[in-house]
Design an enzyme around this catalytic site. Sequence first.
Site, PDB file in Angstrom:
ATOM      1  N   GLU A 191      37.190  32.600  83.421  1.00 36.16           N
ATOM      2  CA  GLU A 191      38.495  33.170  83.764  1.00 36.16           C
ATOM      3  C   GLU A 191      38.424  33.615  85.213  1.00 36.16           C
ATOM      4  O   GLU A 191      37.652  34.512  85.558  1.00 36.16           O
ATOM      5  CB  GLU A 191      38.836  34.358  82.848  1.00 36.16           C
ATOM      6  CG  GLU A 191      40.188  34.970  83.226  1.00 36.16           C
ATOM      7  CD  GLU A 191      40.669  36.063  82.278  1.00 36.16           C
ATOM      8  OE1 GLU A 191      40.404  35.980  81.059  1.00 36.16           O
ATOM      9  OE2 GLU A 191      41.330  36.998  82.766  1.00 36.16           O
ATOM     10  N   HIS A 238      44.623  38.687  85.710  1.00 35.08           N
ATOM     11  CA  HIS A 238      44.574  39.991  86.387  1.00 35.08           C
ATOM     12  C   HIS A 238      45.627  40.072  87.483  1.00 35.08           C
ATOM     13  O   HIS A 238      45.612  39.277  88.416  1.00 35.08           O
ATOM     14  CB  HIS A 238      43.196  40.322  86.960  1.00 35.08           C
ATOM     15  CG  HIS A 238      42.939  41.803  86.914  1.00 35.08           C
ATOM     16  ND1 HIS A 238      43.531  42.686  87.777  1.00 35.08           N
ATOM     17  CD2 HIS A 238      42.212  42.571  86.066  1.00 35.08           C
ATOM     18  CE1 HIS A 238      43.162  43.915  87.477  1.00 35.08           C
ATOM     19  NE2 HIS A 238      42.370  43.866  86.429  1.00 35.08           N
ATOM     20  N   HIS A 297      40.579  44.515  74.865  1.00 35.48           N
ATOM     21  CA  HIS A 297      39.324  44.888  75.534  1.00 35.48           C
ATOM     22  C   HIS A 297      38.793  46.158  74.878  1.00 35.48           C
ATOM     23  O   HIS A 297      39.388  47.222  75.033  1.00 35.48           O
ATOM     24  CB  HIS A 297      39.619  45.113  77.027  1.00 35.48           C
ATOM     25  CG  HIS A 297      38.411  45.432  77.853  1.00 35.48           C
ATOM     26  ND1 HIS A 297      38.488  45.640  79.205  1.00 35.48           N
ATOM     27  CD2 HIS A 297      37.102  45.580  77.535  1.00 35.48           C
ATOM     28  CE1 HIS A 297      37.277  45.898  79.691  1.00 35.48           C
ATOM     29  NE2 HIS A 297      36.418  45.882  78.692  1.00 35.48           N
ATOM     30  N   THR A 308      39.648  46.691  85.173  1.00 35.20           N
ATOM     31  CA  THR A 308      38.519  45.864  85.584  1.00 35.20           C
ATOM     32  C   THR A 308      38.613  45.560  87.082  1.00 35.20           C
ATOM     33  O   THR A 308      39.631  45.075  87.551  1.00 35.20           O
ATOM     34  CB  THR A 308      38.517  44.534  84.795  1.00 35.20           C
ATOM     35  OG1 THR A 308      38.763  44.828  83.423  1.00 35.20           O
ATOM     36  CG2 THR A 308      37.200  43.816  84.941  1.00 35.20           C
ATOM     37  N   ARG A 336      38.689  53.953  75.746  1.00 34.22           N
ATOM     38  CA  ARG A 336      39.851  54.686  76.265  1.00 34.22           C
ATOM     39  C   ARG A 336      41.176  54.170  75.703  1.00 34.22           C
ATOM     40  O   ARG A 336      42.165  54.861  75.749  1.00 34.22           O
ATOM     41  CB  ARG A 336      39.875  54.668  77.786  1.00 34.22           C
ATOM     42  CG  ARG A 336      40.173  53.333  78.391  1.00 34.22           C
ATOM     43  CD  ARG A 336      40.412  53.438  79.887  1.00 34.22           C
ATOM     44  NE  ARG A 336      39.198  53.712  80.627  1.00 34.22           N
ATOM     45  CZ  ARG A 336      39.033  53.327  81.893  1.00 34.22           C
ATOM     46  NH1 ARG A 336      39.994  52.705  82.538  1.00 34.22           N
ATOM     47  NH2 ARG A 336      37.903  53.576  82.518  1.00 34.22           N
ATOM     48  N   ARG A 364      36.602  48.752  75.308  1.00 33.11           N
ATOM     49  CA  ARG A 364      35.770  49.317  76.375  1.00 33.11           C
ATOM     50  C   ARG A 364      34.697  50.227  75.794  1.00 33.11           C
ATOM     51  O   ARG A 364      34.868  50.819  74.735  1.00 33.11           O
ATOM     52  CB  ARG A 364      36.647  50.116  77.345  1.00 33.11           C
ATOM     53  CG  ARG A 364      37.593  49.261  78.168  1.00 33.11           C
ATOM     54  CD  ARG A 364      38.303  50.128  79.192  1.00 33.11           C
ATOM     55  NE  ARG A 364      37.358  50.624  80.159  1.00 33.11           N
ATOM     56  CZ  ARG A 364      37.193  50.126  81.386  1.00 33.11           C
ATOM     57  NH1 ARG A 364      37.930  49.125  81.799  1.00 33.11           N
ATOM     58  NH2 ARG A 364      36.296  50.644  82.199  1.00 33.11           N
ATOM     59  N   GLU A 411      37.865  40.787  75.025  1.00 31.32           N
ATOM     60  CA  GLU A 411      37.339  41.087  76.355  1.00 31.32           C
ATOM     61  C   GLU A 411      36.276  42.167  76.196  1.00 31.32           C
ATOM     62  O   GLU A 411      36.506  43.153  75.476  1.00 31.32           O
ATOM     63  CB  GLU A 411      38.497  41.604  77.211  1.00 31.32           C
ATOM     64  CG  GLU A 411      38.375  41.261  78.661  1.00 31.32           C
ATOM     65  CD  GLU A 411      39.475  41.909  79.450  1.00 31.32           C
ATOM     66  OE1 GLU A 411      39.178  42.845  80.186  1.00 31.32           O
ATOM     67  OE2 GLU A 411      40.636  41.474  79.309  1.00 31.32           O
ATOM     68  N   HIS A 427      47.399  48.179  76.821  1.00 31.97           N
ATOM     69  CA  HIS A 427      48.282  49.280  77.228  1.00 31.97           C
ATOM     70  C   HIS A 427      49.023  49.903  76.050  1.00 31.97           C
ATOM     71  O   HIS A 427      49.420  51.060  76.111  1.00 31.97           O
ATOM     72  CB  HIS A 427      49.324  48.788  78.237  1.00 31.97           C
ATOM     73  CG  HIS A 427      48.823  48.711  79.655  1.00 31.97           C
ATOM     74  ND1 HIS A 427      47.536  48.989  80.027  1.00 31.97           N
ATOM     75  CD2 HIS A 427      49.473  48.385  80.806  1.00 31.97           C
ATOM     76  CE1 HIS A 427      47.410  48.827  81.332  1.00 31.97           C
ATOM     77  NE2 HIS A 427      48.573  48.462  81.823  1.00 31.97           N
ATOM     78  N   ASN A 430      47.557  40.584  76.873  1.00 30.43           N
ATOM     79  CA  ASN A 430      46.630  41.704  76.771  1.00 30.43           C
ATOM     80  C   ASN A 430      47.422  42.944  76.326  1.00 30.43           C
ATOM     81  O   ASN A 430      48.302  43.417  77.050  1.00 30.43           O
ATOM     82  CB  ASN A 430      45.961  41.928  78.134  1.00 30.43           C
ATOM     83  CG  ASN A 430      44.954  43.058  78.084  1.00 30.43           C
ATOM     84  OD1 ASN A 430      45.228  44.110  77.529  1.00 30.43           O
ATOM     85  ND2 ASN A 430      43.795  42.847  78.670  1.00 30.43           N
TER      86      ASN A 430
END
Length: 243
Positions: free
Chosen positions: A151, A190, A43, A101, A49, A45, A70, A10, A7
């Site tokens: 998941e 996660h 992801h 999340t 962000r 969103r 995602e 970041h 992922n």
Amino acid sequence: MLELGINIDHVATVREARKTYEPSVVEAALASIRGGADCITIHLREDRRHIQDLDAYAVRDAISTKLNFEMSIEREIVDIACDLLPPQATLVPEKREEVTTEGGLNVTGQRQRIETAVKQLQDAGIVVSLFLDPESSQIEAAAEMGCQAVELHTGQYALTNGDAQVQCLNELTAAGKLIVDCGMKLHAGHGLNYENVTPVAQIDQMIELNIGHSIISRAIFTGLEQAVREMKQLLTNVESNKP
Ligand code: PXP
């Protein structure tokens, strides 16, 4: 094979801190793949962000490994997914105020909305995975609506230790068996890191782990390619110790 999904949200978070062009999300995807990533997860969103719409298209076009998109079940995002056409979408709950999340999707509580999103995505040819807590009622609902994968949310496992963590692992293992018995693929993610990943990777029939924070954190010191390589090695060790 146990696939490692990286992922890279970041990386976009750092870029968005200055609203500039670096670090490049596409470069992060390519470095992850050089390090052994089997899948790139982003992801998009609703609040944008970190990952932006253009990032999603740029990453899709730059990689030949699997893209795991995602996403929430909001109509706007589902429409984008149907235009982007990633091979796989993972549906997650989304709240504006959350840092990341929190918890799995409540399938039983909003079945109609989720079913509509799942159908639209599947009709576009996208494999749908739902991000769920290890609860049998949620898993059975996912199977009933024809989802191809689940998941499992490993956040609680990652937050605990000792007996409480063993208890979480037992719940994940039982949920994993139910997911496979229902005919769905088993993914997890996660809060996984270099210290806690192995027992989750060892769960029977686990085929995909999605990991972000810990790998991107290590990458600050080692570089992303190396940080991915070290995680991939842990998964390879699990694979080679299987009976
Ligand atoms: N899987 C899902 C569904 C997530 O929402 C996240 C966080 O964006 C991850 C995996 C990766 O979690 P972490 O960043 O804690 O490794």
